[in-house]
Design a protein around this motif. Structure first.
Motif, PDB file in Angstrom:
ATOM      1  N   ILE A 152       0.849  -1.190   0.000  1.00 11.00           N
ATOM      2  CA  ILE A 152       0.000   0.000   0.000  1.00 11.00           C
ATOM      3  C   ILE A 152       0.889   1.247   0.000  1.00 11.00           C
ATOM      4  CG2 ILE A 152      -1.677   1.297   1.400  1.00 11.00           C
ATOM      5  CD1 ILE A 152      -2.889  -1.165   0.166  1.00 11.00           C
ATOM      6  N   SER A 153       0.410   2.296  -0.658  1.00  9.93           N
ATOM      7  CA  SER A 153       1.154   3.550  -0.732  1.00  9.93           C
ATOM      8  C   SER A 153       0.227   4.728  -0.453  1.00  9.93           C
ATOM      9  CB  SER A 153       1.761   3.694  -2.128  1.00  9.93           C
ATOM     10  OG  SER A 153       2.244   5.003  -2.331  1.00  9.93           O
ATOM     11  N   ALA A 154       0.834   5.819   0.007  1.00  7.21           N
ATOM     12  CA  ALA A 154       0.066   7.057   0.198  1.00  7.21           C
ATOM     13  C   ALA A 154      -0.420   7.617  -1.137  1.00  7.21           C
ATOM     14  CB  ALA A 154       0.920   8.100   0.916  1.00  7.21           C
ATOM     15  N   THR A 155       0.171   7.150  -2.235  1.00 15.58           N
ATOM     16  CA  THR A 155      -0.246   7.666  -3.551  1.00 15.58           C
ATOM     17  C   THR A 155      -1.574   7.056  -4.006  1.00 15.58           C
ATOM     18  OG1 THR A 155       0.976   5.936  -4.708  1.00 15.58           O
ATOM     19  CG2 THR A 155       2.123   8.025  -4.380  1.00 15.58           C
ATOM     20  N   HIS A 156      -1.981   5.933  -3.411  1.00 11.40           N
ATOM     21  CA  HIS A 156      -3.252   5.326  -3.813  1.00 11.40           C
ATOM     22  C   HIS A 156      -4.422   6.200  -3.335  1.00 11.40           C
ATOM     23  CE1 HIS A 156      -0.830   1.386  -3.746  1.00 11.40           C
ATOM     24  NE2 HIS A 156      -1.130   1.637  -5.004  1.00 11.40           N
ATOM     25  N   SER A 157      -5.423   6.345  -4.194  1.00 10.23           N
ATOM     26  CA  SER A 157      -6.639   7.058  -3.787  1.00 10.23           C
ATOM     27  C   SER A 157      -7.641   6.025  -3.264  1.00 10.23           C
ATOM     28  CB  SER A 157      -7.234   7.812  -4.978  1.00 10.23           C
ATOM     29  OG  SER A 157      -7.708   6.869  -5.926  1.00 10.23           O
ATOM     30  N   LYS A 158      -8.658   6.517  -2.550  1.00 14.61           N
ATOM     31  CA  LYS A 158      -9.701   5.604  -2.055  1.00 14.61           C
ATOM     32  C   LYS A 158     -10.328   4.856  -3.231  1.00 14.61           C
ATOM     33  CE  LYS A 158      -9.628   5.569   2.293  1.00 14.61           C
ATOM     34  NZ  LYS A 158      -9.467   6.807   3.071  1.00 14.61           N
TER      35      LYS A 158
END
Ligand code: PLP
Length: 392
Positions: free
Chosen positions: A366-372
């Motif tokens: 998981i990354s902070a770049t992924h959106s909901k």
């Protein structure tokens, strides 16, 4: 004429293919990010350690370009001969402030940092005491050291104490990963430190998956457990949350002074390049100013892990954004991964020998770049394929 002396290569490669262990590497046609391009198609990226999106962050790209204009790209030689560039010093000081240690030493990679630190600290007649799931670079660093090696069962403090009791005279060095990369669980560092203090052993933690992820605003595992000053050696990498490439050894001023003289990858291999150094420096500065991306990462991880559990799949023992989706048999995990890619999701299956037989999984990073909406898209596909393969 056939080159018979090289025939072993064909045999070994065939063996890997027969065992399903041959690595087929995808080519990415562009930068790292939430989505990446493979064979002209955009796919959702669950395979990178780019936890915070720093691998292509515009602020970091800008800072790097400026540094190249000032310093060029190459370091010239090893630092003991060519000298240290100001930017290397700046990075070492910034990292020391960030991690709450007296001093740090920057190396060419996390792998190299272990090859540098371990043989410098333990020699013939000493004992290295290592968690059974430690990273390959710790294993290789330990081999290079010529010290005796003892392995304790994963995260098992009774097992560790038993080994410590049986260890003969000579220096003792306990080494553990901070966050274990296949399961996402965290080493019980307070217990390790207590035992080390009781038995006079040095402590060494490799925080590769912890930096930028655990602790206050990503300050790492020592901060997570508030053990400042009680862990002798910390190793880190710039290739995961920091998004770049390079490694670091952190600890006391005396430790760093010693490693500068003794660590062979420092004295016999050239320094980190200017772009790597500048990019990492900017990444650490951004993290020092704000924990916003770290929070986003954890929000995403909690959201995805809850979603996977609601589907009826299991995420194992993870305590971090590393999300193993447990499948079972290796061929089924491989099939799951293949179907995910058909649905435009890039996520690796991991089987034996990286994890025990029967514990094959899809490892979702998981990354902070992924959106909901990225995560919802993925959860939908995990549900669909889970049903197809009769796992839920
Ligand atoms: C990834 C990793 C490394 C290697 O780091 P690089 O900077 O990519 O060489 C070392 N140790 C651990 C525990 C890791 O997870």
């Amino acid at each position: 004429m056939t080159q018979e002396k090289m025939n072993f290569i064909d045999r070994e490669l065939q063996e890997l293919k027969d065992e399903g262990l041959y690595k087929d590497i995808k080519t990415l046609e562009g930068a790292q990010g939430a989505w990446v391009q493979i064979k002209g198609e955009k796919v959702l990226n669950f395979c990178s350690n780019n936890y915070l999106g720093f691998a292509a962050d515009s602020r970091i790209k800008e800072a790097t370009k400026k540094a190249i204009d000032k310093y060029g790209v190459g370091p010239g030689a090893v630092r003991t001969i060519a000298g240290t560039m100001t930017i290397h010093k700046e990075l070492e000081e910034e990292l020391a402030r960030f991690k709450g240690v007296e001093a740090t030493l920057v190396l060419q990679s996390g792998f190299m940092a272990n090859l540098a630190a371990i043989p410098a600290l333990a020699d013939k007649g000493d004992t290295i005491i290592s968690d059974e799931l430690n990273h390959a670079s710790i294993i290789d660093g330990s081999r290079l050291s010529r010290a005796n090696k003892k392995v304790y069962p994963h995260n098992d403090m009774e097992g560790l104490e038993k080994v410590l009791k049986e260890t003969p005279e000579g220096k003792k060095l306990i080494i553990t990963d901070g966050v274990f990369s296949m399961d996402g669980d965290i080493a019980p560092l307070p217990g390790i430190v207590e035992l080390a203090e009781k038995y006079g052993a040095m402590t060494f933690v490799d925080d590769a998956h912890g930096e930028g992820v655990v602790g206050r605003d990503g300050r790492g595992i020592v901060d997570h457990f508030n053990l400042h000053g009680r862990v002798d050696v910390e190793v880190g990498t710039f290739s995961k949350a920091l998004g770049v490439m390079g490694g670091v050894i952190a600890g006391s001023k005396k430790l760093v002074e010693y490693l500068v003289q003794k660590a062979r990858p420092f004295t016999f291999s050239s320094a980190l390049t200017v772009p790597d150094t500048a990019a990492t420096l900017e990444a650490v500065r951004i993290l020092s100013e704000s924990g916003e991306l770290v929070e986003k990462l954890w929000d995403n991880a909690r959201y995805f892990q809850e979603g996977i559990k609601e589907i009826g799949l299991d995420t194992g023992v993870t305590e971090t954004p590393i999300t193993p989706v447990m499948i079972g048999e290796a061929h089924q995990a491989a099939e799951f991964s293949k179907k995910l890619l058909e649905e435009k999701i890039f996520a690796q299956s991991i089987g034996f020998p990286l994890v025990p037989r029967g514990k094959a999984r899809i490892r979702v990073m998981i990354s902070a770049t992924h959106s909901k909406s990225d995560l919802d898209f993925a959860l939908d596909k995990f549900r669909k394929i889970g049903k197809e393969l009769k796992l839920v």
